[in-house]
Design a protein around this motif. Structure first.
Motif, PDB file in Angstrom:
ATOM      1  N   LEU A 332      88.939  55.934  38.699  1.00  0.00           N
ATOM      2  CA  LEU A 332      89.019  54.878  39.720  1.00  0.00           C
ATOM      3  C   LEU A 332      90.320  54.412  39.764  1.00  0.00           C
ATOM      4  CD1 LEU A 332      85.678  52.674  38.723  1.00  0.00           C
ATOM      5  CD2 LEU A 332      86.247  53.968  41.007  1.00  0.00           C
ATOM      6  N   LEU A 333      91.034  54.341  38.784  1.00  0.00           N
ATOM      7  CA  LEU A 333      92.635  53.813  38.799  1.00  0.00           C
ATOM      8  C   LEU A 333      93.542  55.093  39.537  1.00  0.00           C
ATOM      9  CD1 LEU A 333      92.979  51.686  35.764  1.00  0.00           C
ATOM     10  CD2 LEU A 333      92.612  50.825  38.091  1.00  0.00           C
ATOM     11  N   SER A 334      93.108  56.214  39.398  1.00  0.00           N
ATOM     12  CA  SER A 334      93.798  57.401  39.897  1.00  0.00           C
ATOM     13  C   SER A 334      93.737  57.431  41.410  1.00  0.00           C
ATOM     14  CB  SER A 334      93.591  58.605  39.426  1.00  0.00           C
ATOM     15  OG  SER A 334      92.705  59.054  39.807  1.00  0.00           O
ATOM     16  N   SER A 335      94.923  57.848  42.026  1.00  0.00           N
ATOM     17  CA  SER A 335      94.565  58.070  43.609  1.00  0.00           C
ATOM     18  C   SER A 335      93.864  59.330  43.879  1.00  0.00           C
ATOM     19  CB  SER A 335      95.925  58.421  44.123  1.00  0.00           C
ATOM     20  OG  SER A 335      96.385  59.694  43.537  1.00  0.00           O
ATOM     21  N   LEU A 336      93.233  59.784  43.037  1.00  0.00           N
ATOM     22  CA  LEU A 336      92.318  60.920  43.437  1.00  0.00           C
ATOM     23  C   LEU A 336      90.809  60.213  43.918  1.00  0.00           C
ATOM     24  CD1 LEU A 336      92.226  63.630  40.473  1.00  0.00           C
ATOM     25  CD2 LEU A 336      92.581  63.862  42.784  1.00  0.00           C
ATOM     26  N   SER A 337      90.539  59.014  43.261  1.00  0.00           N
ATOM     27  CA  SER A 337      89.296  58.346  43.865  1.00  0.00           C
ATOM     28  C   SER A 337      89.374  58.062  45.317  1.00  0.00           C
ATOM     29  CB  SER A 337      88.744  57.371  42.868  1.00  0.00           C
ATOM     30  OG  SER A 337      89.627  56.363  42.892  1.00  0.00           O
ATOM     31  N   ARG A 338      90.631  57.588  45.681  1.00  0.00           N
ATOM     32  CA  ARG A 338      90.632  57.111  47.142  1.00  0.00           C
ATOM     33  C   ARG A 338      90.594  58.154  48.061  1.00  0.00           C
ATOM     34  NH1 ARG A 338      93.397  52.011  45.763  1.00  0.00           N
ATOM     35  NH2 ARG A 338      94.029  52.335  43.815  1.00  0.00           N
ATOM     36  N   THR A 339      91.256  59.577  47.719  1.00  0.00           N
ATOM     37  CA  THR A 339      91.221  60.607  48.758  1.00  0.00           C
ATOM     38  C   THR A 339      89.975  61.720  48.342  1.00  0.00           C
ATOM     39  OG1 THR A 339      92.505  62.089  46.792  1.00  0.00           O
ATOM     40  CG2 THR A 339      93.870  60.618  48.508  1.00  0.00           C
ATOM     41  N   ASN A 340      89.416  61.684  47.368  1.00  0.00           N
ATOM     42  CA  ASN A 340      88.278  62.685  47.464  1.00  0.00           C
ATOM     43  C   ASN A 340      87.001  61.836  47.117  1.00  0.00           C
ATOM     44  OD1 ASN A 340      86.366  64.626  46.585  1.00  0.00           O
ATOM     45  ND2 ASN A 340      87.819  66.002  45.313  1.00  0.00           N
ATOM     46  N   PRO A 341      86.273  61.712  47.967  1.00  0.00           N
ATOM     47  CA  PRO A 341      84.887  61.050  47.547  1.00  0.00           C
ATOM     48  C   PRO A 341      83.987  61.728  46.334  1.00  0.00           C
ATOM     49  CG  PRO A 341      84.930  61.917  49.702  1.00  0.00           C
ATOM     50  CD  PRO A 341      86.341  62.491  49.211  1.00  0.00           C
ATOM     51  N   ARG A 342      84.286  62.819  46.166  1.00  0.00           N
ATOM     52  CA  ARG A 342      83.397  63.431  44.929  1.00  0.00           C
ATOM     53  C   ARG A 342      84.122  62.725  43.726  1.00  0.00           C
ATOM     54  NH1 ARG A 342      79.162  66.364  46.578  1.00  0.00           N
ATOM     55  NH2 ARG A 342      79.400  66.913  48.616  1.00  0.00           N
ATOM     56  N   VAL A 343      85.366  62.435  43.709  1.00  0.00           N
ATOM     57  CA  VAL A 343      85.828  61.884  42.403  1.00  0.00           C
ATOM     58  C   VAL A 343      85.290  60.446  42.460  1.00  0.00           C
ATOM     59  CG1 VAL A 343      88.077  61.147  41.320  1.00  0.00           C
ATOM     60  CG2 VAL A 343      87.940  63.463  42.428  1.00  0.00           C
ATOM     61  N   LEU A 344      85.267  59.638  43.369  1.00  0.00           N
ATOM     62  CA  LEU A 344      84.935  58.382  43.333  1.00  0.00           C
ATOM     63  C   LEU A 344      83.261  58.247  43.031  1.00  0.00           C
ATOM     64  CD1 LEU A 344      84.967  55.375  44.136  1.00  0.00           C
ATOM     65  CD2 LEU A 344      84.521  55.964  46.436  1.00  0.00           C
ATOM     66  N   GLU A 345      82.280  59.437  43.441  1.00  0.00           N
ATOM     67  CA  GLU A 345      81.119  59.431  43.016  1.00  0.00           C
ATOM     68  C   GLU A 345      80.968  59.591  41.767  1.00  0.00           C
ATOM     69  OE1 GLU A 345      79.246  62.217  45.917  1.00  0.00           O
ATOM     70  OE2 GLU A 345      80.313  61.161  47.281  1.00  0.00           O
ATOM     71  N   LEU A 346      81.647  60.762  41.041  1.00  0.00           N
ATOM     72  CA  LEU A 346      81.768  61.176  39.580  1.00  0.00           C
ATOM     73  C   LEU A 346      81.947  59.817  38.619  1.00  0.00           C
ATOM     74  CD1 LEU A 346      81.497  63.048  37.507  1.00  0.00           C
ATOM     75  CD2 LEU A 346      84.084  63.380  37.693  1.00  0.00           C
ATOM     76  N   ALA A 347      82.910  59.061  39.065  1.00  0.00           N
ATOM     77  CA  ALA A 347      83.308  57.807  38.234  1.00  0.00           C
ATOM     78  C   ALA A 347      82.277  56.932  38.468  1.00  0.00           C
ATOM     79  CB  ALA A 347      84.717  56.992  39.143  1.00  0.00           C
ATOM     80  N   CYS A 348      81.510  56.808  39.473  1.00  0.00           N
ATOM     81  CA  CYS A 348      80.274  55.892  39.488  1.00  0.00           C
ATOM     82  C   CYS A 348      79.181  56.210  38.728  1.00  0.00           C
ATOM     83  CB  CYS A 348      79.845  55.900  41.039  1.00  0.00           C
ATOM     84  SG  CYS A 348      80.951  55.041  42.335  1.00  0.00           S
ATOM     85  N   VAL A 349      78.904  57.704  38.651  1.00  0.00           N
ATOM     86  CA  VAL A 349      77.934  57.902  37.715  1.00  0.00           C
ATOM     87  C   VAL A 349      78.259  57.723  36.251  1.00  0.00           C
ATOM     88  CG1 VAL A 349      76.504  60.133  37.069  1.00  0.00           C
ATOM     89  CG2 VAL A 349      77.084  59.647  39.532  1.00  0.00           C
ATOM     90  N   LEU A 350      79.471  58.196  35.933  1.00  0.00           N
ATOM     91  CA  LEU A 350      79.811  57.827  34.984  1.00  0.00           C
ATOM     92  C   LEU A 350      79.676  56.315  34.022  1.00  0.00           C
ATOM     93  CD1 LEU A 350      83.140  60.251  34.733  1.00  0.00           C
ATOM     94  CD2 LEU A 350      81.060  60.931  33.849  1.00  0.00           C
ATOM     95  N   THR A 351      80.154  55.552  35.133  1.00  0.00           N
ATOM     96  CA  THR A 351      80.130  54.345  34.645  1.00  0.00           C
ATOM     97  C   THR A 351      79.010  53.491  34.435  1.00  0.00           C
ATOM     98  OG1 THR A 351      81.461  52.041  34.822  1.00  0.00           O
ATOM     99  CG2 THR A 351      80.836  52.946  36.828  1.00  0.00           C
ATOM    100  N   PHE A 352      77.980  54.058  35.614  1.00  0.00           N
ATOM    101  CA  PHE A 352      76.510  53.504  35.535  1.00  0.00           C
ATOM    102  C   PHE A 352      76.033  53.919  34.348  1.00  0.00           C
ATOM    103  CE2 PHE A 352      72.172  53.874  36.611  1.00  0.00           C
ATOM    104  CZ  PHE A 352      72.028  52.768  37.486  1.00  0.00           C
TER     105      PHE A 352
END
Lengths: 434, 323
Positions: A332-352
């Motif tokens: 979430l803190l890396s810029s990847l999660s801002r540019t790539n929605p898949r990375v954001l989704e992955l982070a959401c699933v992991l933290t959930f």
């Protein structure tokens, strides 16, 4: 609500609530049973899992709670773990309501109903988990005020019953009123709606605070008896709520024609970036106190993180949670999660999942190990407990799926009383003068 | 577990528009399939709930509607007691007598235990097992005896599972049971007032009112409460027929139970079964309100302590060393 009042606009003079409300309910049921093949497949899978759970519960009732792996030493297990997590998920829905109503974020406003529907589904699951944890659910009426004996205000459990059912009713009213008004084409009345939304914001905080007090108030359980428990609960609720909703919005975007505003997702992601780190910080603060002091109060934490006297059933669980939450925070803190929605989704699933472990098995079970007289009896869920838990999750996810489907149909104008209106891309009609 | 819709939701659909479902030729087939699906679902639900038939058969309407113990009139209580006796006959094949001894006015029960002479023989725990009609399969008892190491009062050094002959060298023994706290956390947390403190100081449970949430078990700092994870099994010939409504009657499944200082005995002037069984005289039971009672002598003349005093539970169970 007046039942005889005549309605201006496209509703005919004699169309009263007696007529339009049943039609509203009928329309909701129709939408719930209509859909494409993917919808049917999804609901069939959920129903099958639900039936496995129902069967598990029926067996547990018939043969007794001995079918679980709980014992007099570890007397609460995965049911109460799930319950605790789900109260947080329900409270987390408010992270859409606050931007939408307190900060007047227009884009969030268009999808805020998803947060409210999540609250309904999560509270339903939480109540189901408490029910299956009861040894005598047939005596549930003993808790009904006036008819039974409701030990309020002494028992925190009665407070929890009050705040949870209140939160459920608030959200049922808010979403029900919105959808019904939109369905009939009646104008929204602010007084019927905005005060309840504002109350629900404070109420969301209360449900998870009271649930934390349920545990932190017990002097005999040092692992729970900590003032930071309620703040920790709130922080983790504000992790799981946004995480779930980001993924839910992405799914809505992919499987429906509804245009999910990008701003809503980026706001939720911004919230998640902060809360995910705060949650880890609070866990760290707790862990420091437990270990640095070195008193016997730290025995449960010792058991949880490293094992105690050769017993270490929870060690893999908690380290999985740490790995999941830390990787999610880094993503979430890396810029990847801002540019790539898949990375954001992955982070959401992991933290959930990370929080599900940390706030579930990682929070409930260690309070019982070692026991109050320092016996070490371990616990892992039995097959029956897994079945019932899966069944309740299937119920809640099915409920959320159907409710979201209904909301999208009605709020985009696909389902309405009277002549069809031009479809609109907004989920959420703005109240007058807003 | 199906935790999240992400795991199985179709990802391939993209965000392109999707046509609404209105293919007329298949509408009829669709309807048939829908009804078929509904029928399969309903049949599945009925099958899934089948085990419930035995559960509901066990609960009669009288039981379901029974009032809280404190709200029963004397006549209603009488009816309940006779029904419970019939239940014991039906379910366990035993002729039992269940009554309800009231607290003796002015009496305040208390207990003290002499750690210097307790030899860890566990006769108290066995006597409790017999007297209170505990489940035979789990060998349940309200008393756990800890083998402690000389020089430490820390339970972390204790072991309740010893099997060797006692007393072992370098060890002393610490039986723990309900402390009948004057500020009982178990009572405050109960959501339905199914557990309360009687006028003579005993904390009791209405087994017919408890909903089985086990919050009291989480709240108790002394591991004093027990849950009926299943229906107790006891052979008819081993059942103690002298039973009390609030104490040793055979408990229903799914409810909480605990030590009651054997109130069906003690309210009639007898000792609790554990005190009567103790071969060493380590157990001193009596009336705290009576200045001439043995327990008052102990409190006045011995250096007594209570477990976990810092929690503010104010136990009525005292420990002391003699030597």
């Amino acid at each position: 609500m007046s039942t005889t009042q005549s309605i201006p606009g496209e509703i005919s003079e004699n169309s009263t609530h007696w007529v339009s409300y049943p039609r509203f309910l009928f329309e909701c049921a129709r939408i719930a049973f209509e859909g494409d093949a993917r919808f049917y497949a999804w609901m069939t899978v959920l129903t099958a899992i639900l039936l496995v759970g129902v069967n598990g519960w029926a067996q547990q009732l018939a043969q007794g709670m001995a079918l679980t792996h709980m014992s007099d030493h570890v007397s609460w297990g995965i049911y109460i773990a799930n319950f605790t997590f789900l109260v947080g998920l329900a409270a987390g829905g408010v992270m859409m309501v606050i931007p939408a109503y307190l900060y007047e974020d227009r884009q969030m406003h268009e999808v805020v109903i998803l947060g409210e529907l999540l609250a309904i589904a999560a509270i339903t699951m939480a109540l189901a988990f408490v029910t299956v944890d009861l040894g005598r659910p047939d005596r549930f009426w003993h808790m009904v005020p006036q008819i039974g004996r409701f030990n309020w205000p002494s028992s925190m459990l009665t407070w929890d019953v009050v705040v949870l059912s209140g939160y459920l009713l608030l959200n049922l009213h808010i979403t029900g009123y919105l959808l019904y008004s939109r369905f009939t084409g009646r104008p929204l009345k602010r007084s019927w709606y905005i005060p309840f939304v504002l109350v629900s914001v404070a109420w969301a905080i209360s449900i998870h605070t009271v649930t934390a007090f349920l545990y932190s108030g017990l002097g005999g359980r040092p692992f729970w008896n900590s003032a930071i428990l309620a703040p920790r609960f709130i922080a983790s609720a504000f992790v799981t709520g946004p995480a779930f909703l980001i993924v839910a919005l992405q799914i809505v975007r992919r499987v429906t024609t509804f245009r999910v505003p990008e701003g809503a997702i980026s706001t939720l992601a911004s919230i998640l970036r902060v809360t995910c780190v705060i949650n880890l910080f609070m866990l760290g603060a707790e862990v420091f106190t437990e270990f640095y002091t070195g008193s016997s109060h730290g025995a449960s934490a010792q058991y949880l993180f490293f094992g105690l006297h050769g017993k270490n059933a929870l060690v893999p669980w908690i380290w999985s949670a740490i790995v999941l939450n830390v990787s999610a925070a880094l993503l979430l803190l890396s810029s990847l999660s801002r540019t790539n929605p898949r990375v954001l989704e992955l982070a959401c699933v992991l933290t959930f999942f990370g929080v599900w472990i940390e706030k579930g098995m990682g929070l409930i079970i260690p309070a019982f190990v070692p026991s109050t007289l320092h016996e070490i009896i371990e616990y892992l869920p039995s097959l029956t407990e897994w079945k019932i838990s899966a069944g309740i999750w299937a119920l809640g996810i099915g409920l959320f799926t159907v409710a979201t489907k209904i909301a999208i149909h009605i709020l985009t104008g696909q389902s309405r009383l009277g002549p069809a209106a031009p479809p609109r891309p907004h989920l959420h009609p703005h109240p007058e003068g807003h | 577990m199906a935790d999240r819709p992400t795991s199985e939701s179709p990802q391939s659909g993209g965000s392109g528009p999707r046509s609404p479902q209105d293919p007329k030729p298949t509408a009829k087939r669709r309807t048939i399939l829908k009804w078929l699906g509904g029928a399969v679902g309903a049949a599945g639900l009925a099958k899934a709930m089948e085990p419930l038939t035995s559960f509901t058969r066990d609960i009669t309407l009288d039981e379901f509607l029974q009032k809280h113990y404190q709200e029963l009139s004397p006549d209603e209580l009488e009816t309940v007691l006779r029904r419970l006796e019939a239940d014991a006959k039906r379910d366990y094949g035993a002729d039992v007598r269940i009554d309800d001894a009231p607290p003796i006015p002015g009496v305040q029960f208390g207990y003290a235990l002499n750690l210097s002479i307790c030899n860890g023989c566990r006769k108290c725990a066995d006597a409790c097992h017999q007297e209170n009609n505990h489940d035979r399969d789990t060998n349940n008892s309200y008393i756990r005896v800890f083998e402690m190491t000389n020089g430490s009062l820390d339970f972390e050094q204790g072991d309740p599972t010893y099997t060797h002959a006692t007393p072992a060298p370098g060890k002393y023994y610490m039986p723990v049971q309900c402390q009948q706290c004057d500020n009982p956390p178990c009572v405050s947390v109960c959501p339905v007032e199914a557990t309360w403190k009687e006028p003579d100081g005993v904390v009791v449970v209405d087994y017919d009112w408890c909903i089985g949430c086990r919050y009291c078990e989480a709240a108790c700092p002394y591991h004093a409460r027990r849950f009926n994870w299943k229906s107790p099994t006891i052979p008819a010939e081993e059942i103690n027929p002298d039973q009390g409504y609030l104490s040793n009657r055979i408990r229903p499944r799914g409810v909480m139970e605990k030590c009651t200082f054997c109130l069906h005995r003690t309210r009639r002037g007898r000792l609790p079964a554990c005190a009567e069984a103790c071969p060493t005289g380590a157990r001193v039971f009596g009336d705290l309100a009576d200045p001439d009672s043995p327990i008052r002598y102990v409190l006045a003349n011995k250096r007594v302590f209570v477990l976990k005093e810092e929690l503010g539970t104010q136990p009525r169970f005292f420990y002391f060393f003699d030597a």
